[in-house]
Design an enzyme around this catalytic site. Structure first.
Site, PDB file in Angstrom:
ATOM      1  N   VAL A 242      21.567  75.231  68.757  1.00 35.09           N
ATOM      2  CA  VAL A 242      22.813  75.747  69.342  1.00 35.09           C
ATOM      3  C   VAL A 242      22.780  75.604  70.866  1.00 35.09           C
ATOM      4  CG1 VAL A 242      24.182  77.858  69.691  1.00 35.09           C
ATOM      5  CG2 VAL A 242      23.260  77.315  67.431  1.00 35.09           C
ATOM      6  N   THR A 243      21.631  75.886  71.462  1.00 36.76           N
ATOM      7  CA  THR A 243      21.493  75.745  72.920  1.00 36.76           C
ATOM      8  C   THR A 243      21.751  74.287  73.337  1.00 36.76           C
ATOM      9  OG1 THR A 243      19.750  77.434  72.845  1.00 36.76           O
ATOM     10  CG2 THR A 243      19.929  76.172  74.875  1.00 36.76           C
TER      11      THR A 243
ATOM     12  N   SER B  25      11.755  83.614  72.198  1.00 35.39           N
ATOM     13  CA  SER B  25      10.482  83.039  72.647  1.00 35.39           C
ATOM     14  C   SER B  25      10.571  82.621  74.108  1.00 35.39           C
ATOM     15  CB  SER B  25      10.155  81.806  71.794  1.00 35.39           C
ATOM     16  OG  SER B  25      11.140  80.812  72.006  1.00 35.39           O
TER      17      SER B  25
ATOM     18  N   ASP C 139      16.949  77.684  77.407  1.00 43.15           N
ATOM     19  CA  ASP C 139      18.274  78.256  77.679  1.00 43.15           C
ATOM     20  C   ASP C 139      18.598  78.187  79.176  1.00 43.15           C
ATOM     21  OD1 ASP C 139      20.105  80.432  78.494  1.00 43.15           O
ATOM     22  OD2 ASP C 139      20.131  80.980  76.384  1.00 43.15           O
TER      23      ASP C 139
ATOM     24  N   ASP D 291      21.246  75.716  81.061  1.00 40.94           N
ATOM     25  CA  ASP D 291      22.368  76.345  81.796  1.00 40.94           C
ATOM     26  C   ASP D 291      22.646  75.571  83.083  1.00 40.94           C
ATOM     27  OD1 ASP D 291      22.621  78.351  79.963  1.00 40.94           O
ATOM     28  OD2 ASP D 291      21.774  79.935  81.219  1.00 40.94           O
TER      29      ASP D 291
HETATM   30  C1  LIG Z   1      45.356  79.117  80.678  1.00 41.08           C
HETATM   31  C2  LIG Z   1      44.306  78.201  81.081  1.00 41.08           C
HETATM   32  C3  LIG Z   1      43.736  77.458  79.938  1.00 41.08           C
HETATM   33  C4  LIG Z   1      42.307  77.355  80.025  1.00 41.08           C
HETATM   34  C5  LIG Z   1      41.677  78.656  79.768  1.00 41.08           C
HETATM   35  C6  LIG Z   1      40.246  78.544  79.857  1.00 41.08           C
HETATM   36  C7  LIG Z   1      39.734  79.858  80.117  1.00 41.08           C
HETATM   37  C8  LIG Z   1      38.300  79.832  80.158  1.00 41.08           C
HETATM   38  C9  LIG Z   1      37.887  81.141  80.606  1.00 41.08           C
HETATM   39  C10 LIG Z   1      36.743  81.607  80.551  1.00 41.08           C
HETATM   40  C11 LIG Z   1      35.583  80.968  79.976  1.00 41.08           C
HETATM   41  C12 LIG Z   1      34.477  81.834  80.332  1.00 41.08           C
HETATM   42  C13 LIG Z   1      33.236  81.282  80.007  1.00 41.08           C
HETATM   43  C14 LIG Z   1      32.147  82.222  80.362  1.00 41.08           C
HETATM   44  C15 LIG Z   1      31.088  82.034  79.400  1.00 41.08           C
HETATM   45  C16 LIG Z   1      29.868  82.670  79.822  1.00 41.08           C
HETATM   46  C17 LIG Z   1      28.866  82.335  78.845  1.00 41.08           C
HETATM   47  C18 LIG Z   1      27.588  82.754  79.364  1.00 41.08           C
HETATM   48  O1  LIG Z   1      27.227  82.570  80.499  1.00 41.08           O
HETATM   49  O2  LIG Z   1      26.841  83.327  78.426  1.00 41.08           O
HETATM   50  C19 LIG Z   1      25.519  83.516  78.713  1.00 41.08           C
HETATM   51  C20 LIG Z   1      25.331  84.793  79.399  1.00 41.08           C
HETATM   52  C21 LIG Z   1      23.874  85.078  79.546  1.00 41.08           C
HETATM   53  O3  LIG Z   1      23.360  84.163  80.322  1.00 41.08           O
HETATM   54  P1  LIG Z   1      21.812  83.816  80.149  1.00 41.08           P
HETATM   55  O4  LIG Z   1      20.998  85.063  80.278  1.00 41.08           O
HETATM   56  O5  LIG Z   1      21.605  82.950  78.975  1.00 41.08           O
HETATM   57  O6  LIG Z   1      21.627  82.904  81.360  1.00 41.08           O
HETATM   58  C22 LIG Z   1      21.061  83.326  82.547  1.00 41.08           C
HETATM   59  C23 LIG Z   1      21.888  82.757  83.656  1.00 41.08           C
HETATM   60  O7  LIG Z   1      21.998  81.354  83.511  1.00 41.08           O
HETATM   61  C24 LIG Z   1      21.259  83.074  84.973  1.00 41.08           C
HETATM   62  O8  LIG Z   1      22.026  82.402  85.934  1.00 41.08           O
HETATM   63  P2  LIG Z   1      22.258  82.983  87.380  1.00 41.08           P
HETATM   64  O9  LIG Z   1      23.135  84.170  87.258  1.00 41.08           O
HETATM   65  O10 LIG Z   1      20.915  83.311  87.913  1.00 41.08           O
HETATM   66  O11 LIG Z   1      22.875  81.851  88.076  1.00 41.08           O
HETATM   67  C25 LIG Z   1      19.832  82.587  85.046  1.00 41.08           C
HETATM   68  O12 LIG Z   1      19.229  83.044  86.198  1.00 41.08           O
HETATM   69  C26 LIG Z   1      19.028  83.089  83.907  1.00 41.08           C
HETATM   70  O13 LIG Z   1      17.806  82.465  83.930  1.00 41.08           O
HETATM   71  C27 LIG Z   1      19.667  82.764  82.585  1.00 41.08           C
HETATM   72  O14 LIG Z   1      18.922  83.325  81.567  1.00 41.08           O
HETATM   73  O15 LIG Z   1      25.918  85.762  78.564  1.00 41.08           O
HETATM   74  C28 LIG Z   1      26.765  86.532  79.160  1.00 41.08           C
HETATM   75  O16 LIG Z   1      26.863  86.525  80.331  1.00 41.08           O
HETATM   76  C29 LIG Z   1      27.511  87.415  78.247  1.00 41.08           C
HETATM   77  C30 LIG Z   1      28.769  87.789  78.860  1.00 41.08           C
HETATM   78  C31 LIG Z   1      29.747  86.673  78.798  1.00 41.08           C
HETATM   79  C32 LIG Z   1      30.935  87.065  79.563  1.00 41.08           C
HETATM   80  C33 LIG Z   1      31.993  86.067  79.410  1.00 41.08           C
HETATM   81  C34 LIG Z   1      33.218  86.594  80.032  1.00 41.08           C
HETATM   82  C35 LIG Z   1      34.345  85.758  79.648  1.00 41.08           C
HETATM   83  C36 LIG Z   1      35.596  86.379  80.136  1.00 41.08           C
HETATM   84  C37 LIG Z   1      36.745  85.970  79.726  1.00 41.08           C
HETATM   85  C38 LIG Z   1      36.806  84.967  78.698  1.00 41.08           C
HETATM   86  C39 LIG Z   1      38.186  84.668  78.318  1.00 41.08           C
HETATM   87  C40 LIG Z   1      38.125  83.747  77.198  1.00 41.08           C
HETATM   88  C41 LIG Z   1      39.400  83.095  77.040  1.00 41.08           C
HETATM   89  C42 LIG Z   1      39.266  81.940  76.158  1.00 41.08           C
HETATM   90  C43 LIG Z   1      40.507  81.155  76.184  1.00 41.08           C
HETATM   91  C44 LIG Z   1      40.355  79.914  75.423  1.00 41.08           C
HETATM   92  C45 LIG Z   1      41.486  79.023  75.605  1.00 41.08           C
HETATM   93  N1  LIG Z   2      17.243  78.723  72.089  1.00 40.24           N
HETATM   94  C1  LIG Z   2      17.041  79.987  72.498  1.00 40.24           C
HETATM   95  C2  LIG Z   2      17.945  80.637  73.310  1.00 40.24           C
HETATM   96  C3  LIG Z   2      17.700  81.922  73.712  1.00 40.24           C
HETATM   97  N2  LIG Z   2      16.561  82.558  73.292  1.00 40.24           N
HETATM   98  C4  LIG Z   2      16.279  83.934  73.685  1.00 40.24           C
HETATM   99  O1  LIG Z   2      17.478  84.600  74.089  1.00 40.24           O
HETATM  100  C5  LIG Z   2      17.412  84.960  75.456  1.00 40.24           C
HETATM  101  C6  LIG Z   2      18.696  84.638  76.158  1.00 40.24           C
HETATM  102  O2  LIG Z   2      19.703  85.343  75.544  1.00 40.24           O
HETATM  103  P1  LIG Z   2      21.221  85.119  76.003  1.00 40.24           P
HETATM  104  O3  LIG Z   2      21.976  86.085  75.174  1.00 40.24           O
HETATM  105  O4  LIG Z   2      21.259  85.430  77.442  1.00 40.24           O
HETATM  106  O5  LIG Z   2      21.523  83.706  75.686  1.00 40.24           O
HETATM  107  C7  LIG Z   2      16.276  84.146  76.034  1.00 40.24           C
HETATM  108  O6  LIG Z   2      15.675  84.834  77.116  1.00 40.24           O
HETATM  109  C8  LIG Z   2      15.335  84.026  74.861  1.00 40.24           C
HETATM  110  O7  LIG Z   2      14.578  85.199  74.733  1.00 40.24           O
HETATM  111  C9  LIG Z   2      15.671  81.898  72.463  1.00 40.24           C
HETATM  112  O8  LIG Z   2      14.615  82.458  72.063  1.00 40.24           O
HETATM  113  N3  LIG Z   2      15.931  80.610  72.074  1.00 40.24           N
HETATM  114 MG    MG Z   3      21.852  81.792  75.927  1.00 41.02          MG
HETATM  115 MG    MG Z   4      21.919  80.901  79.290  1.00 40.46          MG
END
Ligand SMILES: CCCCCCCC/C=C\CCCCCCCC(=O)OC[C@H](COP(=O)(O)O[C@@H]1[C@H](O)[C@H](OP(=O)(O)O)[C@@H](O)[C@H](O)[C@H]1O)OC(=O)CCCCCCC/C=C\CCCCCCCC
Ligand SMILES: Nc1ccn([C@@H]2O[C@H](COP(=O)(O)O)[C@@H](O)[C@H]2O)c(=O)n1
Ligand code: MG
Ligand code: MG
Length: 204
Positions: free
Chosen positions: A31-32, A80, A87, A91
């Protein structure tokens, strides 16, 4: 900010999707990887041709895989270090493709050097935001702060680019959003550096 306030909501919404993939025998890593490929193809196939709406819709369809993979890993009790590394690393690839796609359009047929520079600034500063946290974690500290974490940056650029494509809004709108995003990313870098400095000094 969204990472804090919206994560629980999106986890609830996306858990059935994660459960469905698990039932199909798909692994979180798949999926990632597929999610990142979808984001990169959506950004690099459509944005450089000025097709902002289609590009944004394709990216949006795949970008939530980043939330789904984590839910799957936790439900399978298979979180893990490799998964976390994969992941976070992918990103960066997705983020670079999104802002890179905008750079390619504005540096090419879009014909706007200022917009190309702004998109490039967002790409670079966003990468530094992530590096500032990754390096801190590598040194045993934390830098989990900032007004422009990844989810915030993605929402800003995708909503602004999608609306520009949908309504043909003048470029200045996306330009203003990119300026704000670049500034917010810079502020986030400083916030993270100060957080790490405090920890480093306290440990000295
Ligand atoms: C009318 C116009 C038409 C077009 C409309 C399009 C609209 C699109 C709108 C929004 C899309 C939003 C997408 C946001 C998706 C976010 C997904 C995401 O990031 O999930 C992962 C995140 C966890 O992140 P991780 O822990 O895996 O990653 C960390 C991150 O990379 C850190 O980065 P850093 O901050 O440091 O730069 C790293 O440091 C770290 O290592 C790494 O692990 O999960 C979340 O954040 C969960 C919350 C998600 C919140 C999403 C909010 C979306 C809000 C509104 C969405 C509206 C949707 C509308 C859809 C319309 C479809 C047509
Ligand atoms: N292929 C993957 C992706 C993610 N993980 C675990 O999930 C944590 C990140 O969670 P998000 O909800 O922020 O995507 C990551 O730190 C891993 O622990 C994994 O094991 N394998
Ligand atoms: Mg993730
Ligand atoms: Mg991520």
């Amino acid at each position: 900010m969204l990472n804090r306030y919206a994560r629980a909501f999106f986890t609830r919404i996306l858990t059935p999707v994660a459960s469905f993939f698990i039932r199909l025998g798909i692994s979180p890593d798949v999926v990632t990887i597929i999610g990142t490929l979808g984001v990169a193809v959506g950004a690099l196939a459509f944005y450089p041709r000025g097709e902002f709406l289609v590009g944004t819709l394709v990216i949006t369809a795949f970008v939530f895989s980043d939330t789904v993979d984590g839910i799957m890993a936790r439900r399978l009790d298979r979180s893990s270090s490799w998964g976390a590394y994969l992941d976070s690393t992918l990103d960066r690839v997705g983020d670079a493709a999104i802002f890179g796609g905008l750079v390619l359009w504005y540096a090419g047929d879009g014909g706007n050097a200022y917009m190309a520079a702004l998109a490039l600034a967002c790409l670079i500063l966003g990468s530094v935001v992530s590096y500032a946290k990754a390096r801190a974690e590598g040194l045993g500290m934390t830098a989990d702060v900032g007004i422009a974490e990844r989810a915030d940056r993605l929402v800003a650029v995708l909503v602004a680019t999608g609306l520009t494509g949908l309504f043909g809004i003048p470029t200045v709108f996306l330009g203003v959003v990119l300026v704000l995003l670049a500034v917010a990313s810079l502020v986030t870098v400083v916030q993270r550096m100060l957080t790490v400095r405090r920890q480093a000094l306290a440990a000295a």
